[in-house]
Scaffold this active site. Structure first.
Site, short mmCIF file in Angstrom:
data_model
loop_
_atom_site.label_atom_id
_atom_site.label_comp_id
_atom_site.label_asym_id
_atom_site.label_seq_id
_atom_site.Cartn_x
_atom_site.Cartn_y
_atom_site.Cartn_z
N ASP A 326 10.87 65.52 69.70
CA ASP A 326 10.87 64.07 69.87
C ASP A 326 11.97 63.50 69.01
O ASP A 326 12.34 64.08 68.01
CB ASP A 326 9.54 63.49 69.36
N ASP A 635 3.06 63.92 69.70
CA ASP A 635 2.08 63.27 68.83
C ASP A 635 0.94 62.58 69.58
O ASP A 635 -0.14 62.44 69.08
CB ASP A 635 2.77 62.27 67.89
N ASP A 639 0.82 64.02 75.20
CA ASP A 639 1.68 65.15 74.85
C ASP A 639 0.90 66.46 74.85
O ASP A 639 1.49 67.54 74.89
CB ASP A 639 2.28 64.95 73.45
P1 ATP Z 1 10.13 59.66 71.06
O1 ATP Z 1 9.59 60.18 72.34
O2 ATP Z 1 11.38 60.27 70.61
O3 ATP Z 1 9.12 59.49 69.99
P2 ATP Z 1 10.09 56.87 71.45
O4 ATP Z 1 9.16 56.71 70.34
O5 ATP Z 1 11.25 55.95 71.52
O6 ATP Z 1 10.71 58.26 71.52
P3 ATP Z 1 8.14 55.81 73.14
O7 ATP Z 1 7.29 55.56 71.96
O8 ATP Z 1 7.55 56.39 74.37
O9 ATP Z 1 9.29 56.78 72.80
O10 ATP Z 1 8.87 54.46 73.48
C1 ATP Z 1 9.58 54.27 74.66
C2 ATP Z 1 10.16 52.88 74.69
O11 ATP Z 1 9.12 51.93 74.70
C3 ATP Z 1 11.02 52.54 73.49
O12 ATP Z 1 12.36 52.86 73.69
C4 ATP Z 1 10.82 51.06 73.34
O13 ATP Z 1 11.77 50.36 74.11
C5 ATP Z 1 9.45 50.81 73.90
N1 ATP Z 1 8.45 50.69 72.83
C6 ATP Z 1 8.22 51.53 71.82
N2 ATP Z 1 7.23 51.12 71.04
C7 ATP Z 1 6.78 49.97 71.57
C8 ATP Z 1 5.73 49.04 71.24
N3 ATP Z 1 4.94 49.22 70.19
N4 ATP Z 1 5.59 47.96 72.03
C9 ATP Z 1 6.36 47.77 73.10
N5 ATP Z 1 7.35 48.59 73.46
C10 ATP Z 1 7.57 49.68 72.72
#
Ligand code: ATP
Length: 893
Positions: A326, A635, A639
């Site tokens: 990730d 996490d 997943d």
């Molecule tokens: P990884 O998979 O590397 O952990 P990530 O944390 O960016 O990546 P997600 O958590 O799935 O992946 O987030 C995807 C997208 O959703 C982000 O790029 C962001 O634009 C949006 N996002 C993340 N967190 C939030 C939140 N708490 N509320 C609204 N949108 C969010």
């Protein structure tokens, strides 16, 4: 009245707890005394005495004891007692080894024991679930396992899967209202949550009303003793190998006995020698030493912040050829700070670092007051309303309680002077649809004082673009035409190219009679407002770790939910994307590909962006079909399938949900990619160390058998008496072998390609090394024996002492050779002080056996004359240095 019938106030009263402060730690301590720990009783373990007895159940040991008894009856008291003493010492050692192995396995279990978030002394804190007591207030969210039986006191879209208790696989919706009737089935107790069940959606708070065996799970605990095997493939293979070795050792021993008898030795004398030889040559202790080596390795891994949940993973780690990681929090720090805000044609900059809510807003170089700018005000307050995070100030430092992305939005709003508490005085959140990685959005329904309601949504900008029909452009509402969309897209890309993570905010007013029942209804027909771009700096140690993995033949692949361009920018910074290309694939493209199509191209792909957790499984499968051994991090709840399917499933210690942790075989305490690299290094080292002591033990055994066999074939007297053979087995083979298990890695360990998972223990020339070194040890010992024996055939006991000393010394020199795959000269012998200590102690014990008069009769030894040490040292050095020397000459050619 039962718990589910009570009103919440009565529950609080009955449990003597406080909704705001929870229990005090003192009170919790008292309640543990009263109710015991919150754990299910386990099946009883065999007693220490039984484990000790089990050390002697080995067939050959029993034969040896019987033979000794016979020799005792025939008057050979000293021999008999000495042999029994050695057998007992061996048993005691085996017992302690087994105990140690078991203890470290228990410690492992303890480490991976579940944790919960409880309210104690007025603060939310993570505590081991074992310490929960009735009256504790706990909070939980999607992916958590419930730690005890709870009465739910607050619930947001809460669903819990209770199939373990009710058999119902569809998650049950939960709420807080009392339920009438005292005879309600478990499945209908919608205001209760039970130990061991799984939160699949939403979040909630509950008060503990039952712990340990007094829970619904406790009543069926006997059914739940999980019998997960902790045996590794190597251990299984060694067990099979052990069986083959027993047969080989027995056959050779029989051969020694038969040839000896044919050449005129007494049957009785040969029998005892044969049995001793068999006991010495059968590596019965191997599985225990392997377990100890594995568990010591696991302890070292804990120090390096990785917790092994399943022992077989230690071995598989050494075979890993791809790490799918990730991005957020693993490759990056997950410390987000908003630096840019965009709306319409404008971009503002925000100063300040981390979660410290002090900073300024700039339009180009000009400072602006965000409170006087309608657009900024809107973007910032929407980011604040649709937000579950909180900032806690402690000693002037600000700590984030919640999701870092939301923390960044909160901090940015606070920099402009907006406060959540103040805002919530004018607005009430009436409904919340929490963020999930598949929707990539979060939304809330807000009501103002006048009763007007509106929806606020924040989420991935490209997703919000598709669900918005209008846009606020320079403070005016317009239709979201393609032209505007292209401009917004351009802005998203410009921010993403600077490695910024972007979040868009949007809203829509609701009509009085409009009801929002689902996230789908909330998150459509929106008015797009703007973007916030936040930095999430890479972890400083990751770039080096990626490089080290590359040198070790391990490819790093980034898998992220983030925007393609953001992901690509960070992958470039970390050199995950090779300079000469490498593909980046996004979620929608991945969606279209079949596993087979993905398999075709997967070796060229280094970044998967905007993917959902569900896609990870496909990636794992495609990589595995290409023959890769895949490590996959994760996490969240979604997943878990990919973590399970991967060869090494890795979960996050800090941000990981219980579900992800349970599915994983390795937990990263610090969520850090660099820790995966350390774990892989340790995994490789443990395997190599096991190979080292197998090599040492088996070569020693081959030497012991051959010296006896050749002597019998040549019609010579016994070069070693039984007690000497047993002594060698106990002392020389024992301590140094253990010390090899603690050896440091070779310098090039992380420069080698990953090991092939099907590779046998004897691969890479190990089998040849065992046989050739063993053969030479046997020959050298025999040669020393023969020289001295023919010099003075009447002094057999002296020749035997010489043989004994040569055999011991040859092994003590050979042990240093076993530290290297290449040559003894490659390594500094003083690196491994355990080994130095083991060798010196073995050597001193040998000197005692030879020179200390009271024990001489027991071990059939006499003092060796100083000049004969030249002979002993010379012959014992031959096996190691002859081949090491030949290797050197080959190398120099
Ligand atoms: P990884 O998979 O590397 O952990 P990530 O944390 O960016 O990546 P997600 O958590 O799935 O992946 O987030 C995807 C997208 O959703 C982000 O790029 C962001 O634009 C949006 N996002 C993340 N967190 C939030 C939140 N708490 N509320 C609204 N949108 C969010």
């Amino acid at each position: 009245m039962k718990w589910h019938e009570m009103r919440l106030e009565d529950v609080m009263k009955s449990t003597n707890s406080d909704r705001e402060a929870g229990l005090s730690s003192k009170e919790a301590e008292k309640r543990i005394q009263k109710h015991g720990y919150n754990e299910l009783q386990e099946a009883e373990k065999p007693s220490a005495f039984l484990v000790f007895l089990a050390q002697f159940k080995d067939f050959m040991v029993l034969v040896l004891l019987a033979a000794t008894l016979v020799s005792g009856l025939l008057g050979e008291y000293i021999d008999a007692i000495a042999i029994i003493a050695i057998v007992i010492i061996n048993g005691v050692l085996g017992f302690f080894q087994e105990r140690k192995a078991e203890k470290s396995l228990d410690a492992l279990k303890e480490l991976s024991a579940p944790q919960v978030i409880a309210l104690r002394d007025g603060e939310w804190m993570k505590i081991p679930s074992k310490q929960l007591v009735p009256g504790d207030i706990v909070k939980f969210s999607s992916g958590d396992r419930i730690g005890a039986d709870l009465r739910i006191i607050s619930a947001k879209s809460l669903e819990i899967e209770e199939s373990a208790l009710t058999g119902e696989s569809v998650p049950a919706e939960k709420e807080t209202k009392p339920i009438a009737g005292d005879n309600v089935g478990l499945g209908d107790l919608t205001n209760m949550a039970f130990m061991g069940t799984l939160v699949t959606r939403g979040s909630g708070v509950g008060i503990v009303i039952g712990t340990g065996m007094k829970t619904a799970m406790g009543q069926i605990a006997d059914l739940l003793q999980n019998a997960e095997t902790m045996e590794t493939p190597l251990q299984r293979r060694l067990e099979q190998l052990g069986k083959i070795l027993i047969v080989v050792a027995l056959l050779l021993t029989v051969l020694v006995v038969v040839v000896g008898v044919l050449n005129g030795h007494e049957l009785y004398e040969m029998f005892l020698a044969g049995v001793s030889l068999a006991v010495a040559a059968i590596p019965e202790g191997l599985p225990a030493i392997v377990t100890v080596a594995l568990s010591l390795g696991v302890q070292r891994m804990i120090k390096q912040k990785s917790i092994v949940r399943k022992l077989p993973a230690v071995e598989t780690l050494g075979c890993a050829s791809v790490i799918c990681s990730d991005k957020t929090g693993t490759l990056t720090q997950n410390k987000m700070t908003v630096t840019h805000i965009w709306s319409g044609e404008k971009t503002w900059q925000v100063s300040g670092t981390g979660y410290d809510p002090h900073g300024e807003f700039f339009d180009e170089e000009r400072k602006v007051d965000a409170r006087n700018n309608k657009t900024l005000q809107q973007i910032l307050t929407f980011g604040l309303l649709c937000n579950s995070a909180n900032l806690v100030e402690k000693d002037g430092n600000f700590h984030l309680d919640g999701d870092p992305t939301e923390g960044a939005l909160l901090t940015a709003a606070m920099k402009a002077g907006f406060r959540k508490e103040a805002l919530l005085k004018s607005f009430t959140i009436v409904e919340e649809f929490p963020f999930d990685s598949t929707r990539k959005m979060m939304s809330v329904v807000v009501q103002d004082k006048a009763g007007k309601r509106f929806v606020v949504v924040k989420g991935a900008p490209d997703v919000l673009l598709t669900v918005s029909t209008e846009v606020l452009w320079k403070e005016r509402k317009e239709g979201f035409s393609q032209q505007y969309k292209d401009k917004a897209k351009k802005a998203i890309e410009t921010l993403a190219e600077q490695a910024l993570r972007t979040i868009a905010v949007a809203f829509k007013p609701l009509k009085d009679n409009e009801n929002i029942r689902s996230s789908f209804e909330a998150e459509r027909d929106l008015i797009f407002v703007g973007l916030q771009g936040m930095i999430d700096p890479p972890r400083p140690e990751v770039a080096l770790a990626v490089k080290e993995c590359k040198d070790a033949g391990i490819k790093t692949v980034m898998i992220t939910g983030d925007h393609v361009i953001t992901a690509e920018a960070i992958a470039k910074q970390l050199k995950i994307l090779p300079s000469n290309g490498g593909r980046v694939i996004d979620g929608p493209t991945l969606q279209e590909l079949s596993v087979e199509e993905l398999e075709e191209i997967v070796d060229d792909v280094y970044v998967f962006a905007r993917v959902s957790p569900e896609h990870k499984l496909k990636i794992v499968k495609a990589l595995q079909k290409r023959g890769h051994i895949v490590a996959m991090t994760g996490d969240g709840v979604n997943d878990a399938p990919a973590i399970k399917a991967a060869d090494i499933g890795i979960s996050m210690g800090i941000t990981g949900t219980d579900v992800a942790k349970e599915a994983s075989s390795l937990v990263l305490v610090d969520d850090n990619f660099a820790t995966i690299k350390s774990a892989i290094k340790e995994g490789r080292n443990i395997y190599e160390n096991i190979r080292k002591f197998i090599r040492y033990l088996l070569a020693s055994n081959v030497g012991e058998i051959l010296v006896m066999l050749f002597a019998m074939l040549l019609g010579l007297p016994l070069p070693l008496v039984p007690i000497q053979i047993l002594w060698v087995n106990l002392v020389t083979d024992g301590l140094p072998a253990m010390a090899l298990g603690l050896d440091q890695p070779e310098g090039d360990l992380m420069k080698r390609k990953p090991r092939h998972p099907k590779e046998g223990v004897f691969a890479r020339g190990l089998g040849w090394k065992v046989v050739s070194r063993g053969f030479l040890i046997g020959i050298a010992t025999l040669a020393a024996f023969m020289i001295v024996y023919y010099r003075d055939p009447n002094n057999l006991i002296y020749a035997q002492t010489i043989a004994f000393a040569t055999l011991v010394l040859a092994q003590l020199i050979h042990v240093f050779d076993c530290r290297s795959e290449k040559s003894i000269f490659e390594r500094n012998p003083f690196e491994n002080m355990y080994l130095i200590f083991a060798v010196i102690s073995s050597f001193l014990l040998m000197l005692i056996v030879i020179y200390f008069e009271p024990v001489q009769p027991i071990f059939h030894t006499v003092a060796i004359e100083p000049r004969d040490w030249l002979l002993v040292v010379g012959f014992s050095a031959i096996p190691t240095f002859l081949l090491a020397g030949s290797l050197l000459t080959r190398k120099s050619k």
